[in-house]
Structures are given as C-alpha cells and as structure tokens.
Design an enzyme around this catalytic site. Structure first.
Site, PDB file in Angstrom:
ATOM      1  N   TYR A 110      55.170  -6.226   8.258  1.00 18.11           N
ATOM      2  CA  TYR A 110      53.965  -5.516   8.326  1.00 18.11           C
ATOM      3  C   TYR A 110      53.858  -4.598   9.529  1.00 18.11           C
ATOM      4  CZ  TYR A 110      49.201  -4.389   9.378  1.00 18.11           C
ATOM      5  OH  TYR A 110      47.856  -4.042   9.660  1.00 18.11           O
ATOM      6  N   GLU A 137      41.119 -12.364   2.785  1.00 14.77           N
ATOM      7  CA  GLU A 137      40.696 -11.007   3.120  1.00 14.77           C
ATOM      8  C   GLU A 137      39.953 -10.495   2.109  1.00 14.77           C
ATOM      9  OE1 GLU A 137      43.711  -8.780   5.139  1.00 14.77           O
ATOM     10  OE2 GLU A 137      43.032  -6.973   4.032  1.00 14.77           O
TER      11      GLU A 137
HETATM   12  C1  3EB Z   1      42.919  -6.838  10.212  1.00 15.46           C
HETATM   13  O1  3EB Z   1      41.587  -6.710  10.356  1.00 15.46           O
HETATM   14  C2  3EB Z   1      43.418  -7.415   8.778  1.00 15.46           C
HETATM   15  O2  3EB Z   1      46.992  -2.058   8.135  1.00 15.46           O
HETATM   16  O3  3EB Z   1      45.970  -0.789   6.813  1.00 15.46           O
HETATM   17  C3  3EB Z   1      43.129  -4.927   6.944  1.00 15.46           C
HETATM   18  C4  3EB Z   1      42.678  -3.577   6.828  1.00 15.46           C
HETATM   19  C5  3EB Z   1      44.254  -5.212   7.843  1.00 15.46           C
HETATM   20  C6  3EB Z   1      43.689  -2.502   6.713  1.00 15.46           C
HETATM   21  C7  3EB Z   1      45.943  -1.944   7.493  1.00 15.46           C
HETATM   22  C8  3EB Z   1      45.292  -4.375   7.876  1.00 15.46           C
HETATM   23  C9  3EB Z   1      45.026  -2.948   7.176  1.00 15.46           C
HETATM   24  O4  3EB Z   1      43.613  -6.562  10.937  1.00 15.46           O
HETATM   25  C10 3EB Z   1      44.497  -6.880   8.437  1.00 15.46           C
END
Ligand code: 3EB
Length: 342
Positions: free
Chosen positions: A151, A333
């Site tokens: 990631y 999520e």
């Molecule tokens: C967060 O809040 C959870 O990398 O595009 C949520 C939405 C999350 C988008 C992205 C990652 C992304 O960090 C992870």
C-alpha cells in the site's frame, strides 16, 4: 456558497447523474440506451461484457442474495470508447474512466505510477479534466514490511504518476478509495469519475487529512481528499473510503462493531462538514445515501450487517464486499454517496 451556483466554462447544462444499485435484469435495457455512463458488476459471478461502460469489480459480495449492479445514469447522451486499453464514457459534463494494469515484474510502485501517469495524460487532453473520485483495487495490499508494504509503495507510485511533489499537500486531490482485492490477481484496477468543472474537496475535522499523515505511515502520504462536493446540484457528495481512524490513529483493534460505529461517526462528521458548503444536503445518512461496505474477514459480514441495521435507516442501500483494508488492524471501511436526488 450554495450548491446551485451557476456553471461556468462551456457547459450547456449542469452535470447530473443518477447513481444507484439495481437488479442485473435492468442492465440490457441500460446498455442498449445512450444514457448509461457506467455500470459495475461485483465478484466472480459478474457478467463478462465487452463494453467500455461495463466494469467487473474484483470484489466478492457478502451476505447472500443476488448481487446488485451499480449504475451511473446520465441525463444526456453518452459517447464511449477505448483508448489503448483505457475505457471511457462521457456525456460532455462528466467522464467515467477505467484502467486495469497487470503488475509486471516491476511491482506495485511502478504499476501505480504508470497507471496514474496515463490517466493524468488522458485527462489533460479531455474536456473533463477534473478528477472528482477514484477507486483503486490492488492485490495483497498489506504485504511487505515497513516502507516496502505494497500500500505504501502504491502511494509512492500514485503520487509520482500524478506529478505530486513533497510539499504539494492538497493540490486538487480527488476523493478516493484504495483497498485490497482478495482474488490473488496481481492486476491494479483504477476507475474514476471526472468532470468539466472542478469539485470542492471536503475534509473531516475528526481526522487528520490523509495527505498530512505523519512519516510513520510511509514515505508518501496518501493522495486523496476525504470527500468531494461536485459543482452544481445534480451529483451527490462523493465520500472516500472511511474507517475507524481518528486523528491519524486506528481505533478499536479487533472489535469490528466498534469500528463500524467509529466509521459511521466519521461519515456523519463528513456530512456535517459538507453541509457548511451545501446546506441542502440531508443532515444524516438515509434513503438519499448509498454505501459500499468493505469487510476484511468474510466471517465478520453478519456482525457488520447487524450493526449497520441497528444504526442506519433500512431504506439506505448498502453493498457489503470482501476486501482487505490497507491497515492490518482495520476490519471494515465504508465509502459512498450522500444527497442523491430523490
Ligand atoms: C484512511 O483513512 C483509510 O489511499 O486512496 C481510505 C481512502 C484509505 C482512500 C487511498 C486510503 C485511501 O487512511 C485508507
């Protein structure tokens, strides 16, 4: 600022889109017409259709029943095509695009960089250059340790492809979701909604903006806004993937229902923040909203569904999908739409 602000540029009509879940049986009629901007099937059972408006999302629906199709339906005629593997459809005000890239030997960093550089070049030459919302689905999202985690490497490649430098902060970042597919295929799927007019990014006062996450989460903070308010009144608030993060910390490790509650509190805070700019938005999630709920462990699906049923009105459409959240301790999520026209 009111949502009904006049449209600028060369637009003849405000952008407007119906976005909803519907029965797969409705799909042939939509595909035969000229108003469909995009339609999505979910999981291994989704039909295979050779049409740039059709996308198979590689996440398995959870919770039984027949999987719905998601459809984005325009009020104006839609043109569509493919451009060297990139699928697109546009009504002149809005543009749907999708790109799927196999990870070659060079890994997720290079694949994300290639994908985003390609998307950026495509949009720069498009009448709809403003990214509103992006979805990213990649395999084995938490594999690798420390900064080598996939990631984090995705975030580095995405920012490089977008041409974002270290100090660029929030320069026009779209709302987004980035989450792990569970089918083992090393294919990065990116799809998006872009528009002729830029939207207004909305951040969540309960959460540090992701593009300001501290170094401990990786060398490149994630490039997304918490939500996007499109210009004009014909589109809903586009809500990014949202989890049980407050400030920048994950809360409630191991407690899936508590994570659902914290996530819903975050969604409410986002709705509140968006209503400062768009007071016409409904004050709470409900029939005018739509949610995608990503669940890490299929065995948690019933507990998640039960908690959502307790906290949300029954009329709120929701789709549970099996997906790996990008932090190992996060079990759920949620992303979605809010303020859909009745
Ligand atoms: C967060 O809040 C959870 O990398 O595009 C949520 C939405 C999350 C988008 C992205 C990652 C992304 O960090 C992870």
């Amino acid at each position: 600022m009111s949502r009904a602000r006049p449209i600028g540029g060369g637009g003849l009509r405000p952008a407007a889109l119906q976005m909803r879940y519907l029965e797969a049986a409705e799909l042939p009629r939509l595909l035969a017409g000229d108003r469909l901007l995009a339609a999505f099937g979910f999981g291994a059972g989704a039909p295979r259709l050779d049409d740039p408006r059709w996308l198979r999302v590689p996440l398995q629906p959870l919770g039984g029943g027949t999987a719905p199709v998601e459809a984005w339906i325009s009020q104006a005629p839609v043109r569509h095509g493919r451009d060297a593997g990139l699928a697109w459809a546009s009504d002149g005000q809005l543009l749907f695009g999708a790109l799927e890239l196999e990870e070659g030997g060079d890994g997720i960093h290079a694949t994300a960089q290639r994908a985003y550089a390609r998307i950026r070049a495509f949009l720069a030459a498009s009448p709809c250059p403003h990214l509103l919302r992006m979805w990213n689905y990649l395999d084995a999202i938490t594999e690798g340790e420390g900064d080598a985690e996939r990631y984090r490497q995705f975030c580095v490649g995405r920012a490089a492809g977008l041409g974002i430098g270290a100090g660029d902060g929030d320069c026009r970042l779209p709302a987004a979701t980035a989450i792990g597919r569970c089918d083992g295929r090393r294919v990065l799927q990116v799809y998006w909604l872009a528009a002729r007019e830029p939207g207004l990014a909305v951040e969540n006062p309960r959460q540090l903006s992701a593009y300001r996450y501290p170094r401990q989460y990786g060398p490149q903070p994630p490039s997304f806004a918490r939500a996007m308010l499109p210009a004009g009144a014909g589109l809903p608030l586009l809500i990014s993937g949202t989890a049980a993060i407050v400030g920048h910390a994950s809360l409630h490790p191991g407690r899936v229902q508590a994570q659902v509650d914290e996530t819903l509190a975050n969604l409410q805070a986002l709705v509140d923040a968006a209503r400062v700019h768009a007071p016409g938005l409904p004050p709470a999630l409900g029939a005018g909203s739509l949610l995608k709920v990503y669940v890490r462990q299929a065995s948690d699906a019933a507990a998640v569904a039960e908690r959502l049923a307790r906290q949300l009105p029954p009329a709120l459409p929701r789709l549970l999908l099996h997906a790996q959240v990008c932090r190992r301790e996060l079990l759920v999520e949620i992303d979605g739409l809010h303020g859909l026209p009745a």
